[in-house]
Design a protein around this motif. Structure first.
Motif, PDB file in Angstrom:
ATOM      1  N   VAL A 258      -0.371   6.719 -20.182  1.00 54.53           N
ATOM      2  CA  VAL A 258       0.431   6.033 -20.963  1.00 54.53           C
ATOM      3  C   VAL A 258       1.688   7.102 -20.909  1.00 54.53           C
ATOM      4  O   VAL A 258       1.785   7.891 -21.813  1.00 54.53           O
ATOM      5  CB  VAL A 258       0.047   5.782 -22.125  1.00 54.53           C
ATOM      6  CG1 VAL A 258       1.177   4.999 -23.311  1.00 54.53           C
ATOM      7  CG2 VAL A 258      -1.078   4.828 -22.208  1.00 54.53           C
ATOM      8  N   ASP A 259       2.653   6.671 -20.242  1.00 57.88           N
ATOM      9  CA  ASP A 259       3.976   7.578 -20.132  1.00 57.88           C
ATOM     10  C   ASP A 259       3.489   9.053 -19.729  1.00 57.88           C
ATOM     11  O   ASP A 259       2.650   9.374 -18.684  1.00 57.88           O
ATOM     12  CB  ASP A 259       4.572   7.557 -21.525  1.00 57.88           C
ATOM     13  CG  ASP A 259       5.390   6.268 -21.562  1.00 57.88           C
ATOM     14  OD1 ASP A 259       5.443   5.475 -20.492  1.00 57.88           O
ATOM     15  OD2 ASP A 259       6.099   6.010 -22.409  1.00 57.88           O
TER      16      ASP A 259
ATOM     17  N   TYR B 109      -3.789  -0.054 -24.379  1.00 63.11           N
ATOM     18  CA  TYR B 109      -2.669  -0.043 -24.922  1.00 63.11           C
ATOM     19  C   TYR B 109      -1.729  -1.183 -24.080  1.00 63.11           C
ATOM     20  O   TYR B 109      -1.699  -1.413 -23.229  1.00 63.11           O
ATOM     21  CB  TYR B 109      -1.870   1.323 -24.570  1.00 63.11           C
ATOM     22  CG  TYR B 109      -0.620   1.393 -24.959  1.00 63.11           C
ATOM     23  CD1 TYR B 109      -0.336   1.791 -26.563  1.00 63.11           C
ATOM     24  CD2 TYR B 109       0.564   1.522 -24.305  1.00 63.11           C
ATOM     25  CE1 TYR B 109       1.238   1.827 -26.809  1.00 63.11           C
ATOM     26  CE2 TYR B 109       1.836   1.561 -24.756  1.00 63.11           C
ATOM     27  CZ  TYR B 109       2.147   1.890 -26.029  1.00 63.11           C
ATOM     28  OH  TYR B 109       3.224   1.806 -26.398  1.00 63.11           O
TER      29      TYR B 109
ATOM     30  N   ILE C  95       1.562  15.579 -30.513  1.00 61.17           N
ATOM     31  CA  ILE C  95       1.656  14.279 -30.804  1.00 61.17           C
ATOM     32  C   ILE C  95       1.090  13.913 -32.179  1.00 61.17           C
ATOM     33  O   ILE C  95      -0.107  14.136 -32.457  1.00 61.17           O
ATOM     34  CB  ILE C  95       0.679  13.331 -29.566  1.00 61.17           C
ATOM     35  CG1 ILE C  95       1.311  13.681 -28.296  1.00 61.17           C
ATOM     36  CG2 ILE C  95       0.889  11.765 -29.935  1.00 61.17           C
ATOM     37  CD1 ILE C  95       0.422  12.844 -27.040  1.00 61.17           C
TER      38      ILE C  95
ATOM     39  N   GLY D  28      -1.008  10.094 -33.186  1.00 61.17           N
ATOM     40  CA  GLY D  28      -1.284   9.381 -31.885  1.00 61.17           C
ATOM     41  C   GLY D  28      -2.037   8.119 -31.777  1.00 61.17           C
ATOM     42  O   GLY D  28      -2.022   7.577 -31.144  1.00 61.17           O
TER      43      GLY D  28
ATOM     44  N   LYS E  22       2.208   5.325 -29.717  1.00 62.37           N
ATOM     45  CA  LYS E  22       3.360   5.991 -28.740  1.00 62.37           C
ATOM     46  C   LYS E  22       4.600   6.490 -29.801  1.00 62.37           C
ATOM     47  O   LYS E  22       5.507   5.688 -29.647  1.00 62.37           O
ATOM     48  CB  LYS E  22       3.569   5.159 -27.687  1.00 62.37           C
ATOM     49  CG  LYS E  22       4.332   6.185 -26.374  1.00 62.37           C
ATOM     50  CD  LYS E  22       4.240   5.326 -25.136  1.00 62.37           C
ATOM     51  CE  LYS E  22       5.571   4.203 -25.000  1.00 62.37           C
ATOM     52  NZ  LYS E  22       6.811   4.984 -25.161  1.00 62.37           N
TER      53      LYS E  22
ATOM     54  N   TRP F 216       6.093   9.465 -29.148  1.00 63.29           N
ATOM     55  CA  TRP F 216       6.800  10.542 -28.193  1.00 63.29           C
ATOM     56  C   TRP F 216       7.800   9.982 -27.377  1.00 63.29           C
ATOM     57  O   TRP F 216       7.981   8.792 -27.221  1.00 63.29           O
ATOM     58  CB  TRP F 216       5.822  11.342 -27.316  1.00 63.29           C
ATOM     59  CG  TRP F 216       5.068  10.544 -26.318  1.00 63.29           C
ATOM     60  CD1 TRP F 216       5.541  10.236 -25.131  1.00 63.29           C
ATOM     61  CD2 TRP F 216       3.841  10.026 -26.848  1.00 63.29           C
ATOM     62  NE1 TRP F 216       4.597   9.432 -24.494  1.00 63.29           N
ATOM     63  CE2 TRP F 216       3.405   9.071 -25.334  1.00 63.29           C
ATOM     64  CE3 TRP F 216       2.735   9.747 -27.651  1.00 63.29           C
ATOM     65  CZ2 TRP F 216       2.513   8.570 -25.376  1.00 63.29           C
ATOM     66  CZ3 TRP F 216       1.786   8.788 -27.342  1.00 63.29           C
ATOM     67  CH2 TRP F 216       1.339   8.533 -26.367  1.00 63.29           C
TER      68      TRP F 216
END
Length: 230
Positions: free
Chosen positions: A135-136, A171, A212, A215, A228, A230
């Motif tokens: 995720v990213d 997600y 994070i 998180g 998310k 960040w």
């Protein structure tokens, strides 16, 4: 790589001798001392192979073998004074890979450990394409139980990995508590109510180490979702 061996044996004279001898061959060894915390110690140590006796306090080795198999495919070798054919059959049917009878030769134990390590992780191991949940900039590699974020890496336990993989895969959807419980335990009825919350809290702390904060978000009455931030 230094492989880790987990010894579940209640005879301290035997377990200490095994620890000393196996350690001479470059393995990292941990011996169980509290038999109420066998699986807690297993998840904390995250071993590559288990040596397991049959006769143990509280629950026998067949029970612990099945518990380990619920969450791991690592090699399990029984070492026991019980030498009947039925005991060996029960061990194999519980998920064990090998059975050594007492008294044993230390060289045989070492040879079997090396053999099973080769088959599980070495040249004879089946080639498995490494999976990645992403995720990213947050990545999770389940085959090595490793989280990566902005170049920083951290090892987590197998159970934490199962939970994190489910949450990352779904997600931005919410993942229900029941779904997560079914992923890591066979029977929800025998799981304490706060066990899942404790494991989620541990994952949050792991992610916090990587920078994070919070998180994983708790959605009251629904479950959990990757937050998310960040």
């Amino acid at each position: 790589m230094k492989y880790k061996i987990y010894i579940v044996e209640d005879d301290l004279s035997i377990s200490n001798l095994l620890q000393e001898y196996i350690g001479k061959y470059g393995f990292e060894v941990r011996v169980v001392v509290n038999f109420h915390r066998v699986m807690i110690g297993f998840n904390e140590f995250n071993p590559d192979l288990v040596l397991l006796d049959v006769n143990l306090p509280e629950f026998d080795g067949f029970y612990w073998c099945k518990k380990i198999r619920q969450q791991s495919k690592i090699p399990i070798i029984f070492i026991s004074a019980r030498d009947s054919g039925m005991d060996q059959v029960m061990a194999l049917e519980s998920g064990a890979d090998d059975y050594i009878t007492k008294p044993f030769y230390f060289d045989v134990v070492i040879a079997k450990i090396k053999s099973h390590i080769r088959r599980a992780f070495g040249d004879y191991a089946p080639k498995v394409e490494e999976r990645i949940f992403e995720v990213d900039s947050l990545k999770f590699y389940p085959e090595r139980s490793e989280i990566e974020f902005n170049g920083e890496k951290l090892i987590i336990t197998k159970r934490e990995g199962v939970l994190l993989a489910c949450i990352m895969e779904k997600y931005p959807k919410i993942v229900s508590r029941d779904f997560l419980l079914e992923k890591i335990w066979d029977d929800i009825e025998f799981v304490e109510e706060n066990t899942l919350s404790v494991n989620i809290s541990r994952i949050r702390k792991r992610l916090q180490v990587l920078g994070i904060n919070m998180g994983i978000e708790t959605i009251r009455g629904a479950g959990y979702r990757l937050n998310k931030t960040w």
